[in-house]
Scaffold this motif. Structure first.
Motif, PDB file in Angstrom:
ATOM      1  N   UNK A  84     -10.673  -3.089   3.542  1.00 28.32           N
ATOM      2  CA  UNK A  84      -9.616  -2.739   4.492  1.00 28.32           C
ATOM      3  C   UNK A  84      -8.218  -2.971   3.929  1.00 28.32           C
ATOM      4  N   UNK A  85      -8.097  -3.832   2.912  1.00 28.06           N
ATOM      5  CA  UNK A  85      -6.785  -4.112   2.332  1.00 28.06           C
ATOM      6  C   UNK A  85      -6.400  -3.200   1.181  1.00 28.06           C
ATOM      7  N   UNK A  86      -7.263  -2.271   0.818  1.00 29.97           N
ATOM      8  CA  UNK A  86      -6.974  -1.347  -0.292  1.00 29.97           C
ATOM      9  C   UNK A  86      -5.728  -0.521   0.010  1.00 29.97           C
ATOM     10  N   UNK A  87      -4.935  -0.256  -1.026  1.00 31.71           N
ATOM     11  CA  UNK A  87      -3.743   0.582  -0.885  1.00 31.71           C
ATOM     12  C   UNK A  87      -3.682   1.597  -2.023  1.00 31.71           C
ATOM     13  N   UNK A  88      -3.358   2.832  -1.671  1.00 29.50           N
ATOM     14  CA  UNK A  88      -3.131   3.862  -2.682  1.00 29.50           C
ATOM     15  C   UNK A  88      -1.784   3.605  -3.356  1.00 29.50           C
ATOM     16  N   UNK A  89      -1.656   4.028  -4.606  1.00 34.22           N
ATOM     17  CA  UNK A  89      -0.406   3.799  -5.332  1.00 34.22           C
ATOM     18  C   UNK A  89       0.144   5.103  -5.901  1.00 34.22           C
ATOM     19  N   UNK A  90       1.457   5.170  -5.997  1.00 35.27           N
ATOM     20  CA  UNK A  90       2.160   6.288  -6.614  1.00 35.27           C
ATOM     21  C   UNK A  90       3.232   5.711  -7.524  1.00 35.27           C
ATOM     22  N   UNK A  91       3.344   6.241  -8.734  1.00 41.07           N
ATOM     23  CA  UNK A  91       4.273   5.667  -9.709  1.00 41.07           C
ATOM     24  C   UNK A  91       5.289   6.692 -10.189  1.00 41.07           C
ATOM     25  N   UNK A  92       6.478   6.195 -10.531  1.00 35.26           N
ATOM     26  CA  UNK A  92       7.507   6.980 -11.203  1.00 35.26           C
ATOM     27  C   UNK A  92       7.592   6.470 -12.638  1.00 35.26           C
ATOM     28  N   UNK A  93       7.499   7.388 -13.592  1.00 34.22           N
ATOM     29  CA  UNK A  93       7.508   7.010 -15.006  1.00 34.22           C
ATOM     30  C   UNK A  93       8.224   8.097 -15.806  1.00 34.22           C
ATOM     31  N   UNK A  94       8.509   7.794 -17.060  1.00 37.92           N
ATOM     32  CA  UNK A  94       9.166   8.809 -17.881  1.00 37.92           C
ATOM     33  C   UNK A  94       8.621   8.790 -19.301  1.00 37.92           C
ATOM     34  N   UNK A  95       8.754   9.939 -19.942  1.00 34.97           N
ATOM     35  CA  UNK A  95       8.432  10.065 -21.363  1.00 34.97           C
ATOM     36  C   UNK A  95       9.740  10.131 -22.142  1.00 34.97           C
ATOM     37  N   UNK A  96       9.678   9.905 -23.443  1.00 37.04           N
ATOM     38  CA  UNK A  96      10.874  10.001 -24.272  1.00 37.04           C
ATOM     39  C   UNK A  96      11.719   8.739 -24.211  1.00 37.04           C
ATOM     40  N   UNK A  97      13.047   8.930 -24.313  1.00 42.33           N
ATOM     41  CA  UNK A  97      13.950   7.774 -24.360  1.00 42.33           C
ATOM     42  C   UNK A  97      15.267   8.132 -23.669  1.00 42.33           C
ATOM     43  N   UNK A  98      16.011   7.110 -23.308  1.00 39.15           N
ATOM     44  CA  UNK A  98      17.320   7.289 -22.687  1.00 39.15           C
ATOM     45  C   UNK A  98      18.403   6.899 -23.684  1.00 39.15           C
ATOM     46  N   UNK A 312       4.933   2.469  -5.933  1.00 31.53           N
ATOM     47  CA  UNK A 312       4.979   2.243  -4.485  1.00 31.53           C
ATOM     48  C   UNK A 312       3.569   2.353  -3.922  1.00 31.53           C
ATOM     49  N   UNK A 313       3.361   1.725  -2.766  1.00 32.74           N
ATOM     50  CA  UNK A 313       2.013   1.612  -2.217  1.00 32.74           C
ATOM     51  C   UNK A 313       1.945   2.176  -0.795  1.00 32.74           C
ATOM     52  N   UNK A 314       0.762   2.632  -0.451  1.00 33.64           N
ATOM     53  CA  UNK A 314       0.524   3.164   0.891  1.00 33.64           C
ATOM     54  C   UNK A 314       0.330   2.034   1.888  1.00 33.64           C
ATOM     55  N   UNK A 315       0.140   2.407   3.130  1.00 32.17           N
ATOM     56  CA  UNK A 315      -0.310   1.452   4.134  1.00 32.17           C
ATOM     57  C   UNK A 315      -1.707   0.966   3.744  1.00 32.17           C
ATOM     58  N   UNK A 316      -2.195  -0.055   4.426  1.00 28.29           N
ATOM     59  CA  UNK A 316      -3.536  -0.561   4.144  1.00 28.29           C
ATOM     60  C   UNK A 316      -4.583   0.479   4.521  1.00 28.29           C
ATOM     61  N   UNK A 317      -5.741   0.378   3.896  1.00 22.41           N
ATOM     62  CA  UNK A 317      -6.813   1.326   4.188  1.00 22.41           C
ATOM     63  C   UNK A 317      -7.234   1.248   5.650  1.00 22.41           C
ATOM     64  N   UNK A 318      -7.229   0.052   6.232  1.00 21.64           N
ATOM     65  CA  UNK A 318      -7.619  -0.064   7.642  1.00 21.64           C
ATOM     66  C   UNK A 318      -6.693   0.761   8.526  1.00 21.64           C
ATOM     67  N   UNK A 319      -5.400   0.794   8.190  1.00 20.20           N
ATOM     68  CA  UNK A 319      -4.445   1.598   8.948  1.00 20.20           C
ATOM     69  C   UNK A 319      -4.703   3.088   8.742  1.00 20.20           C
TER      70      UNK A 319
END
Length: 499
Positions: A84-98, A312-319
């Protein structure tokens, strides 16, 4: 064999029905028999105690189309396997350099983790983009020489199973699951009738914008009080859709929710617009890693080689499970079905998800006779379950470590979710003793869940299913509710349950 099943079922129900008659003076057995004859349907019923022991049955082993009661199996297994506490995740990332001027010589990636709730509303989208945008700025990125890329590779490309009907694929409830979902994978279209019947009604896409999509309006304006049959027909094969059907001339302004088959591109497009509005421009604009790219797959950076900015993470799986069952959200259910397959079976393909569900049911010691699952939501008519299978599964799910979260995810009749208008004439102190999932489609009316009788601390599980009625859906709905009330009365002898 059929006569033996009928005789056994009749005897079992007759024993229970001897306790009391329902509010109309008919026994539960009489109600079921009369309904089958009057509506030309088949009814299946199984009632089991907390230990899975049968209390009553009628055609309990017949394979039946479950419609959305299939979600009880999907969500129950997801809670069991993911927690029930599982959360989906989404990430922001980059390739290359700044470089020293803040220019990213590479691409900015949105790495999906199959979160079905991602930017599900405009308010949530604004909040999410603020978080992502601030993280991009904090990483020292002021401009992007490459693209904003929506990566949905966490799930296979197949958003919907092959068993869904063509007419369902363009609807909001036929959205399907994606490795990078956005706005529940739906789009809103405003429909305004024309001045004369036979003319094209006005159709305007509202949100989210998908400028790469070509939508042909082939619908017509129908006579006064004619039914609204507007549907969007589309697929994952190409970014083309057709609006078909008829809309009544006196229908006023209406918002139709339709399916978006390209959520990863939609997410990238809208985040690109957000960044541009906040002074961070991308030279090559948005794209995804699927259909909307000019690159060879080998040109995309490997996920392990990326520089991750924020997750960033989603709400809990129970929700999420509660929303799935309360609102009967098909897209959420398909996501949970595929995620369970990935977590336990190693792949989010439908083939693996189906095999994983069967394996988990075997491990629970459930007889899968009469069970066939082809999706997570119950939208496919190829799904089959027996009432006995469902009631047994519900008994075991309630007794499991996530039993409380599962039971609480189911709506209460007359109070919330898809059961808000069900059993409205039952006294609240008794309707509140039911937690159940409904399921309906043409020719199908089903309920599956729990009843908490006065003399039991643990719930009784039940599955009440009707298939193949050819009459009005409203007539069958009324009939199935009468049977449900009779069942409630049987389990609470001596109580006056109706207002």
């Amino acid at each position: 064999m059929a006569n033996k099943i009928f005789s056994h079922a009749f005897s079992a129900l007759l024993a229970l029905s001897a306790i009391t008659a329902n509010v109309h003076g008919q026994t539960l057995t009489d109600l079921i028999k009369d309904t089958e004859i009057r509506e030309g349907c088949i009814i299946s019923l199984a009632v089991a105690d907390a230990g899975g022991n049968t209390l009553a049955e009628w055609n309990a082993d017949y394979p039946m189309v479950p419609a959305s009661t299939m979600k009880t199996v999907t969500t129950g297994l997801a809670l069991q396997e993911l927690g029930s506490g599982f959360r989906f995740r989404t990430s922001i990332a980059y390739s290359g350099y700044t470089d020293s001027l803040g220019t990213l010589h590479g691409d900015l990636y949105i790495i999906g983790g199959a979160d079905p709730t991602l930017a599900s509303t405009r308010k949530k989208q604004d909040s999410l983009f603020n978080i992502w945008g601030n993280a991009v700025k904090s990483a020292g990125i002021d401009s992007i020489a490459g693209s904003i890329i929506g990566d949905a590779g966490f799930f296979p490309d197949e958003m919907a199973p092959g068993s869904w009907e063509w007419g369902d694929l363009g609807t909001y409830y036929g959205a399907g699951a994606s490795g990078l979902s956005f706005h529940e994978n739906s789009i809103s279209i405003r429909i305004i009738p024309a001045e004369k019947t036979g003319q094209r009604p006005y159709a305007e896409q509202i949100y989210p914008e998908t400028p790469w999509m070509h939508i042909d309006n082939l619908s017509t304006t129908g006579p006064r009080w004619s039914p609204n049959t507007i549907l969007l027909y589309t697929s994952e094969l190409c970014p083309v859709a057709e609006i078909r059907g008829s809309y009544p001339i006196n229908g006023g302004i209406n918002i139709e929710e339709c399916c978006n088959k390209y959520p990863a591109m939609t997410c990238a497009y809208h985040f690109d617009r957000y960044l541009a509005a906040n002074g961070i421009n991308s030279l090559s604009g948005p794209m995804d890693t699927g259909r909307f790219t000019t690159r060879d797959p080998s040109e995309f950076a490997d996920r392990d080689s990326l520089h991750y900015i924020i997750t960033t993470y989603s709400e809990s799986l129970s929700s999420i499970v509660a929303k799935t069952n309360m609102e009967s959200n098909n897209m959420y259910a398909e996501t949970l079905f595929k995620m369970t397959g990935l977590q336990t079976g190693g792949s989010a393909s439908y083939e693996t998800a189906i095999k994983t569900a069967g394996k988990l049911l075997d491990e629970m010691g459930i007889d899968t006779k009469g069970y066939r699952q082809t999706d997570g939501s119950g939208l496919s008519r190829q799904n089959l379950v027996s009432a006995r299978f469902l009631s047994t599964f519900l008994s075991k799910a309630a007794a499991g470590p996530e039993g409380d979260a599962f039971i609480e995810s189911l709506p209460v009749p007359g109070h919330e979710g898809t059961l808000k208008h069900v059993l409205k004439d039952v006294k609240p102190e008794y309707s509140s003793r039911i937690r159940a999932k409904s399921g309906s489609m043409s020719g199908v009316r089903c309920y599956a869940g729990y009843i908490f009788p006065d003399n039991r601390k643990k719930p009784v599980s039940f599955a009440l299913m009707s298939n193949n009625h050819a009459g009005k859906g409203s007539d069958m709905q009324k009939a199935i509710e009468e049977i449900l009330k009779a069942l409630l009365a049987e389990l609470m002898p001596g109580k006056s349950i109706v207002l």
